[in-house]
Design a protein around this motif. Structure first.
Motif, PDB file in Angstrom:
ATOM      1  N   ASP A 262       0.815  -1.219   0.000  1.00  0.00           N
ATOM      2  CA  ASP A 262       0.000   0.000   0.000  1.00  0.00           C
ATOM      3  C   ASP A 262       0.846   1.265   0.000  1.00  0.00           C
ATOM      4  OD1 ASP A 262      -2.369  -1.526   0.076  1.00  0.00           O
ATOM      5  OD2 ASP A 262      -2.186  -1.745   2.242  1.00  0.00           O
ATOM      6  N   GLY A 263       1.896   1.245  -0.803  1.00  0.00           N
ATOM      7  CA  GLY A 263       2.724   2.430  -0.977  1.00  0.00           C
ATOM      8  C   GLY A 263       3.782   2.626   0.082  1.00  0.00           C
ATOM      9  N   GLN A 264       3.884   1.709   1.038  1.00  0.00           N
ATOM     10  CA  GLN A 264       4.866   1.842   2.109  1.00  0.00           C
ATOM     11  C   GLN A 264       5.940   0.767   1.992  1.00  0.00           C
ATOM     12  OE1 GLN A 264       4.736   4.444   4.339  1.00  0.00           O
ATOM     13  NE2 GLN A 264       2.981   5.090   3.086  1.00  0.00           N
ATOM     14  N   ASN A 265       7.180   1.176   2.169  1.00  0.00           N
ATOM     15  CA  ASN A 265       8.294   0.226   2.188  1.00  0.00           C
ATOM     16  C   ASN A 265       8.351  -0.387   3.590  1.00  0.00           C
ATOM     17  OD1 ASN A 265      11.934   0.559   1.943  1.00  0.00           O
ATOM     18  ND2 ASN A 265      10.650  -1.249   1.863  1.00  0.00           N
ATOM     19  N   THR A 266       7.643  -1.511   3.774  1.00  0.00           N
ATOM     20  CA  THR A 266       7.489  -2.081   5.111  1.00  0.00           C
ATOM     21  C   THR A 266       8.670  -2.946   5.539  1.00  0.00           C
ATOM     22  OG1 THR A 266       6.264  -3.964   4.216  1.00  0.00           O
ATOM     23  CG2 THR A 266       4.980  -2.041   4.920  1.00  0.00           C
ATOM     24  N   GLN A 267       9.442  -3.447   4.565  1.00  0.00           N
ATOM     25  CA  GLN A 267      10.625  -4.247   4.913  1.00  0.00           C
ATOM     26  C   GLN A 267      11.727  -4.009   3.900  1.00  0.00           C
ATOM     27  OE1 GLN A 267      10.737  -8.341   6.258  1.00  0.00           O
ATOM     28  NE2 GLN A 267       8.495  -8.360   6.397  1.00  0.00           N
ATOM     29  N   THR A 268      12.955  -4.090   4.368  1.00  0.00           N
ATOM     30  CA  THR A 268      14.135  -4.028   3.497  1.00  0.00           C
ATOM     31  C   THR A 268      15.134  -5.055   3.996  1.00  0.00           C
ATOM     32  OG1 THR A 268      13.840  -1.652   3.090  1.00  0.00           O
ATOM     33  CG2 THR A 268      16.007  -2.587   2.623  1.00  0.00           C
ATOM     34  N   PHE A 269      15.614  -5.900   3.105  1.00  0.00           N
ATOM     35  CA  PHE A 269      16.684  -6.811   3.511  1.00  0.00           C
ATOM     36  C   PHE A 269      17.827  -6.752   2.506  1.00  0.00           C
ATOM     37  CE2 PHE A 269      13.341  -9.290   1.442  1.00  0.00           C
ATOM     38  CZ  PHE A 269      14.009 -10.052   0.486  1.00  0.00           C
ATOM     39  N   SER A 270      19.048  -6.901   3.022  1.00  0.00           N
ATOM     40  CA  SER A 270      20.258  -6.729   2.221  1.00  0.00           C
ATOM     41  C   SER A 270      20.849  -8.071   1.828  1.00  0.00           C
ATOM     42  CB  SER A 270      21.297  -5.925   3.003  1.00  0.00           C
ATOM     43  OG  SER A 270      20.814  -4.638   3.301  1.00  0.00           O
ATOM     44  N   LEU A 271      21.583  -8.068   0.717  1.00  0.00           N
ATOM     45  CA  LEU A 271      22.285  -9.245   0.228  1.00  0.00           C
ATOM     46  C   LEU A 271      23.787  -8.985   0.225  1.00  0.00           C
ATOM     47  CD1 LEU A 271      19.339  -9.697  -0.905  1.00  0.00           C
ATOM     48  CD2 LEU A 271      20.421 -11.000  -2.744  1.00  0.00           C
ATOM     49  N   PRO A 272      24.598 -10.023   0.335  1.00  0.00           N
ATOM     50  CA  PRO A 272      26.059  -9.852   0.261  1.00  0.00           C
ATOM     51  C   PRO A 272      26.535  -9.832  -1.190  1.00  0.00           C
ATOM     52  CG  PRO A 272      25.552 -12.124   0.775  1.00  0.00           C
ATOM     53  CD  PRO A 272      24.225 -11.396   0.719  1.00  0.00           C
ATOM     54  N   ALA A 273      25.956  -8.956  -1.984  1.00  0.00           N
ATOM     55  CA  ALA A 273      26.306  -8.816  -3.406  1.00  0.00           C
ATOM     56  C   ALA A 273      26.136  -7.357  -3.780  1.00  0.00           C
ATOM     57  CB  ALA A 273      25.412  -9.692  -4.278  1.00  0.00           C
ATOM     58  N   GLN A 274      26.936  -6.887  -4.726  1.00  0.00           N
ATOM     59  CA  GLN A 274      26.880  -5.475  -5.082  1.00  0.00           C
ATOM     60  C   GLN A 274      25.554  -5.115  -5.746  1.00  0.00           C
ATOM     61  OE1 GLN A 274      29.032  -3.013  -4.313  1.00  0.00           O
ATOM     62  NE2 GLN A 274      27.451  -1.696  -5.145  1.00  0.00           N
ATOM     63  N   SER A 275      25.077  -5.968  -6.671  1.00  0.00           N
ATOM     64  CA  SER A 275      23.862  -5.665  -7.431  1.00  0.00           C
ATOM     65  C   SER A 275      22.863  -6.806  -7.298  1.00  0.00           C
ATOM     66  CB  SER A 275      24.183  -5.470  -8.918  1.00  0.00           C
ATOM     67  OG  SER A 275      25.197  -4.512  -9.108  1.00  0.00           O
ATOM     68  N   VAL A 276      21.631  -6.469  -7.008  1.00  0.00           N
ATOM     69  CA  VAL A 276      20.555  -7.455  -7.044  1.00  0.00           C
ATOM     70  C   VAL A 276      19.807  -7.215  -8.360  1.00  0.00           C
ATOM     71  CG1 VAL A 276      18.625  -8.486  -5.820  1.00  0.00           C
ATOM     72  CG2 VAL A 276      20.407  -7.294  -4.531  1.00  0.00           C
ATOM     73  N   TRP A 277      20.204  -7.992  -9.375  1.00  0.00           N
ATOM     74  CA  TRP A 277      19.757  -7.712 -10.735  1.00  0.00           C
ATOM     75  C   TRP A 277      18.279  -8.027 -10.964  1.00  0.00           C
ATOM     76  CZ3 TRP A 277      22.872  -4.721 -13.146  1.00  0.00           C
ATOM     77  CH2 TRP A 277      24.254  -4.861 -13.081  1.00  0.00           C
ATOM     78  N   SER A 278      17.775  -9.061 -10.307  1.00  0.00           N
ATOM     79  CA  SER A 278      16.435  -9.528 -10.638  1.00  0.00           C
ATOM     80  C   SER A 278      15.749 -10.091  -9.411  1.00  0.00           C
ATOM     81  CB  SER A 278      16.528 -10.608 -11.730  1.00  0.00           C
ATOM     82  OG  SER A 278      15.245 -11.030 -12.142  1.00  0.00           O
ATOM     83  N   VAL A 279      14.425  -9.963  -9.386  1.00  0.00           N
ATOM     84  CA  VAL A 279      13.638 -10.463  -8.270  1.00  0.00           C
ATOM     85  C   VAL A 279      12.313 -11.003  -8.810  1.00  0.00           C
ATOM     86  CG1 VAL A 279      12.576  -8.212  -7.822  1.00  0.00           C
ATOM     87  CG2 VAL A 279      12.755  -9.869  -5.973  1.00  0.00           C
ATOM     88  N   ASP A 280      11.809 -12.094  -8.198  1.00  0.00           N
ATOM     89  CA  ASP A 280      10.499 -12.634  -8.538  1.00  0.00           C
ATOM     90  C   ASP A 280       9.912 -13.261  -7.287  1.00  0.00           C
ATOM     91  OD1 ASP A 280       8.324 -13.071 -10.108  1.00  0.00           O
ATOM     92  OD2 ASP A 280       9.197 -14.680 -11.314  1.00  0.00           O
ATOM     93  N   CYS A 281       8.628 -13.584  -7.339  1.00  0.00           N
ATOM     94  CA  CYS A 281       7.949 -14.101  -6.157  1.00  0.00           C
ATOM     95  C   CYS A 281       7.261 -15.426  -6.443  1.00  0.00           C
ATOM     96  CB  CYS A 281       6.904 -13.098  -5.661  1.00  0.00           C
ATOM     97  SG  CYS A 281       7.616 -11.541  -5.104  1.00  0.00           S
ATOM     98  N   MET A 282       7.234 -16.277  -5.430  1.00  0.00           N
ATOM     99  CA  MET A 282       6.565 -17.568  -5.517  1.00  0.00           C
ATOM    100  C   MET A 282       5.103 -17.440  -5.089  1.00  0.00           C
ATOM    101  SD  MET A 282       9.420 -20.183  -4.051  1.00  0.00           S
ATOM    102  CE  MET A 282      10.968 -20.434  -4.916  1.00  0.00           C
ATOM    103  N   THR A 283       4.344 -18.495  -5.377  1.00  0.00           N
ATOM    104  CA  THR A 283       2.927 -18.473  -5.009  1.00  0.00           C
ATOM    105  C   THR A 283       2.738 -18.486  -3.488  1.00  0.00           C
ATOM    106  OG1 THR A 283       2.897 -20.893  -5.186  1.00  0.00           O
ATOM    107  CG2 THR A 283       2.231 -19.626  -7.135  1.00  0.00           C
ATOM    108  N   ASN A 284       3.755 -18.965  -2.758  1.00  0.00           N
ATOM    109  CA  ASN A 284       3.659 -19.005  -1.289  1.00  0.00           C
ATOM    110  C   ASN A 284       4.171 -17.731  -0.625  1.00  0.00           C
ATOM    111  OD1 ASN A 284       6.411 -19.216  -1.559  1.00  0.00           O
ATOM    112  ND2 ASN A 284       6.529 -21.363  -0.887  1.00  0.00           N
ATOM    113  N   GLY A 285       4.535 -16.716  -1.428  1.00  0.00           N
ATOM    114  CA  GLY A 285       4.990 -15.440  -0.890  1.00  0.00           C
ATOM    115  C   GLY A 285       6.492 -15.327  -0.735  1.00  0.00           C
ATOM    116  N   ASP A 286       7.238 -16.423  -0.950  1.00  0.00           N
ATOM    117  CA  ASP A 286       8.694 -16.342  -0.869  1.00  0.00           C
ATOM    118  C   ASP A 286       9.244 -15.510  -2.026  1.00  0.00           C
ATOM    119  OD1 ASP A 286       8.428 -17.963   1.297  1.00  0.00           O
ATOM    120  OD2 ASP A 286       9.477 -19.697   0.461  1.00  0.00           O
ATOM    121  N   VAL A 287      10.419 -14.901  -1.791  1.00  0.00           N
ATOM    122  CA  VAL A 287      11.035 -14.005  -2.777  1.00  0.00           C
ATOM    123  C   VAL A 287      12.320 -14.655  -3.295  1.00  0.00           C
ATOM    124  CG1 VAL A 287      12.129 -11.746  -3.105  1.00  0.00           C
ATOM    125  CG2 VAL A 287      10.070 -11.953  -1.693  1.00  0.00           C
TER     126      VAL A 287
END
Length: 810
Positions: A262-287
């Motif tokens: 709803d327009g709010q950034n409710t969570q942010t998590f970081s990765l041990p990589a310089q660039s996160v090139w791509s993201v997709d989601c599963m039917t169970n809500g996993d990223v």
């Protein structure tokens, strides 16, 4: 409030960046990588992780996009589609490693793939500025082509009402009918648009951009909201299946994935990589993420699917280490700008090549060992940091911050002495303290004062003679040059190689005749002289002249704006009917930039608009930039506000992908000219590894290209010394001898010898490994030996004397 996302699994298998990930309806994962492969991963019911079940290897270059197509009668298991940097689309049956279809309509990198609304259809987008619609039942030829953008397309999707949306590097979102007719171009982003997401339940769609913003658009084309949170380029966006109608995730260049509700950034998590090139989601809500470290990761909010505690601890430690590295520098290079271990999968170019790798919590040096089938990267050891910087960018020396910390060579074979100085200090007091601390004779006081003022460019009337280092006797070139002794009017920039003027602001017939008669080489773009070939081998007293070290950047300043304007007008006629077409008054205002800051603030926007011209028409646009960035105000604006647009274009023009020689030559000159002011220098320094990598792959250049190339390399040596960049020095010590063997122009060869001499007389040049790098090429040493005796004209004499000075040092 949503539960916190934590690591669920890490999938290892790719050796380079994972540029694209897609999740199938049954939660299989498809990944595409710079290692030229795509992989299919399937859930493992035994341990909750994933198994690699198939690898697709037929792409001839990086895999930049992947897609799963739902089953159709002829293909009951569905299809896997990949798009690559080889401009090709491949279609595979999931269980077969060989492509069933090969599609070759695009003429540029295939950068995106997405499903159409009808089963068995899909869209592709490309760097050739077009998108295409494909139907599996008639797959041999695309059904519709969408033309109209003037830069690369990064995303192409079909929304619920049938219209097609395209996201482009021209900063717009294109809106099209299903048959390819353009309806509108939506303007709002200030940089490349990278992705689009349809939210049909809400009758709007979302775009993400390199400008770090997320824009919400109504189906009628109005920008109804903008979300902020990212601090860098946003690369990808995906619908989150379990968080409501207005729930999605985004990934970016600041190493994070952000979860939006709803327009709010409710969570942010970081990765041990310089660039996160791509993201997709599963039917169970996993990223699912694909990142620059070559790994696919899955994150979950479900405690039952979270990784074991030991894996979570290790992951968190890796994230913390990279976060700490983001503020660390080694030799002036940010640790996070260095490649990870995935770079060790690439073969070395020659024995002894060095590579700095970000590993664990630090940096490790590797060298390439040539041993037939057993050739490999061998660990040399940990790399220690260089001079520290404080939060304001000042150099920290002995616990205090200074504007300058000079290195002064007192005696050959001994470490250089450090001379700290802050602008505005009592220079005599600083010099006296330096002499006292290092037990040096007080007779050096005046020379040390001159040394500080000359090299710091603090307020000072320069001496009337060429400056000489008080200890080594070596020249220190100053931007003003020795004007009085040479009888040259103020306003000229003295060429340190020729002793003559490298440019004049007058373009009368007499000055052109003079240049021609002096052996000047005529610039093919502007009609002016780009350099001269005359030098004085001796000074007035008959003593041998020292050609190096040099400490000021060399620039390319000659140009006739009127001739550039005529060429722009010619090419502009070709752009009629295109959104880059300008009227004559706009072109004139644009060329006015060559002479200083614009009266019309929109002129710079016009200039960058023309960077989208086709390659064949680009070089006069670059030439305007070359002349404009000599002026501090323009240099600062161009280097900050448009840094990504400019530097990406310049890096492309000096790469082996650019087929227009004129563009390469002028781009090399622009890079040199950018260095003449701080903002431009910082831009070049931030990108100097990419620039060096592109330079080494350049094809053979003509005389003008060789001079531009050698001058830029000389400037990069000066910059590396100025920035205390030992890693840069080390690489240049390899690159310059290698490139010099490919040059046949004496002036260009001379400039590279000056670069090597300057490097050798720096505080790093006495190091054994640096001298070894320079002398390890038998071909280079043989050529240099021939140049030490070959002298049939004045130019070759100059080159010969410079070579002999280098041989004395080696």
């Amino acid at each position: 409030m949503s539960k916190e996302f934590k690591l669920s699994a890490t999938l290892y298998g790719h050796s380079l960046d994972v540029r694209s990930v897609k999740v199938t309806p049954n939660n299989d994962i498809i990944s595409g990588s710079r290692d030229k492969t795509a992989k299919l991963w399937r859930p493992n019911s035994l341990n909750g992780s994933y198994n690699e079940v198939m690898t697709y290897r037929e792409q001839k270059n990086f895999v930049g996009a992947v897609l799963y197509l739902d089953p159709v009668p002829n293909f009951p298991d569905g299809l896997i589609v990949t798009g690559g940097y080889d401009n090709i689309i491949l279609i595979y049956k999931p269980s077969e490693p060989f492509a069933t279809y090969t599609l070759k309509e695009h003429t540029g990198t295939v950068s995106c793939l997405s499903k159409g609304n009808e089963t068995g259809t899909f869209f592709s987008g490309s760097w050739d500025s077009s998108a295409k619609y494909w139907i599996i039942s008639s797959i041999n030829k695309s059904t519709v082509t969408f033309n109209g953008h003037n830069a690369a397309i990064w995303s192409a999707i079909q929304i619920s009402d049938g219209r097609v949306l395209t996201a482009s590097a021209d900063k717009t979102v294109g809106v099209w009918t299903p048959t390819g007719q353009n309806i509108n171009f939506l303007i709002g982003h200030s940089d490349c648009v990278r992705g689009i997401l349809d939210l049909p339940e809400l009758n709007y769609f979302i775009s993400v951009s390199n400008d770090a913003s997320i824009k919400v658009w109504s189906y009628t084309g109005e920008n109804v909201d903008t979300y902020y949170g990212h601090t860098n380029y946003i690369y990808s966006i995906a619908r989150c299946k379990s968080g409501g109608d207005n729930c999605f995730v985004t990934s970016d260049e600041d190493r994070t994935v952000r979860y939006w509700q709803d327009g709010q950034n409710t969570q942010t998590f970081s990765l041990p990589a310089q660039s996160v090139w791509s993201v997709d989601c599963m039917t169970n809500g996993d990223v699912v993420t694909g990142s620059s470290d070559g790994q696919v990761r899955i994150f979950t909010q479900n405690e039952d699917r979270m990784a074991e505690e030991s894996a979570l601890t290790k992951f968190n430690e890796e994230v913390l280490a990279l976060t700490q590295q983001s503020t660390q520098e080694i030799g002036g290079v940010k640790v996070t700008d260095l490649p990870g271990r995935e770079a060790l999968f690439d073969h070395g170019k020659k024995p002894g090549q060095m590579k700095m790798i970000r590993e664990g919590g630090g940096v490790v040096a590797y060298t390439w060992v040539e041993d037939g089938d057993n050739s490999h990267w061998e660990k040399v050891g940990d790399v220690l940091g260089g001079t520290d910087k404080d939060s304001s960018g000042k150099t920290v020396f002995e616990g205090k911050s200074y504007d300058f910390v000079f290195s002064v060579d007192v005696e050959d074979g001994k470490p250089a002495l450090k001379l700290p100085y802050n602008k505005g200090e009592d220079v005599y007091q600083v010099a006296n303290e330096f002499l006292t601390k290092n037990m040096l004779p007080p007779t050096y006081l005046e020379q040390i004062v001159d040394f500080i003022l000359t090299n710091s460019k603090d307020k000072y009337a320069p001496p009337t003679t060429n400056y000489v280092d008080p200890f080594t006797g070596a020249s220190r070139y100053t931007p003003q040059g020795d004007l009085n002794n040479r009888g040259v009017a103020d306003g000229f920039n003295l060429d340190p190689f020729t002793g003559g003027s490298s440019y004049t602001t007058s373009q009368g017939g007499n000055s052109q005749t003079s240049l021609a008669n002096s052996g000047a080489n005529t610039d093919p773009f502007t009609g002016g002289s780009s350099y001269t070939t005359v030098t004085q081998a001796q000074n007035k007293s008959g003593e041998c002249e020292r050609f190096f070290p040099l400490s000021a950047y060399r620039t390319f300043d000659i140009g006739n704006p009127q001739i550039v304007l005529n060429k722009l007008k010619e090419f502009n006629e070709e752009a009629k009917g295109h959104n880059t077409f300008l009227d004559e008054k706009q072109l004139e205002r644009l060329v006015d930039l060559c002479d200083g800051p614009p009266a019309d603030p929109n002129s710079l926007e016009l200039l960058f608009k023309l960077l989208d011209w086709p390659d064949d028409y680009l070089f006069p646009v670059l030439d305007v930039i070359r002349l404009a960035v000599r002026h501090k105000q323009i240099n600062e604006i161009i280097s900050s506000a448009n840094r990504s647009t400019l530097i990406d274009k310049l890096k492309y023009c000096i790469s082996d992908n650019c087929r227009v020689a004129n563009n390469t030559i002028v781009a090399l000159r622009v890079l040199s000219n950018l260095l003449c002011h701080d903002q431009g220098e910082n831009l070049i320094y931030k990108n100097h590894m990419d620039i060096l990598e592109n330079i080494t792959s350049l094809a053979q250049q003509n005389k003008n290209g060789q001079v531009a190339l050698s001058t830029l390399l000389l400037n990069m040596v000066i910059m590396a010394i100025k920035k205390n960049d030992y890693m840069g020095i080390s690489i240049l010590a390899e690159v310059i001898p290698d490139i010099s063997t490919k040059l046949n122009d004496p002036e260009s060869q001379f400039r590279l010898y000056v670069a090597l001499g300057t490097l050798l007389l720096s505080e790093y040049g006495s190091k054994k490994e640096i001298k070894l790098k320079i002398s390890s090429s038998d071909n280079f040493m043989s050529i240099m030996k021939s140049h030490s005796s070959m002298s049939s004209n004045e130019l070759e004499t100059k080159r010969m004397k410079c070579v002999k000075q280098i041989q004395d040092i080696l």
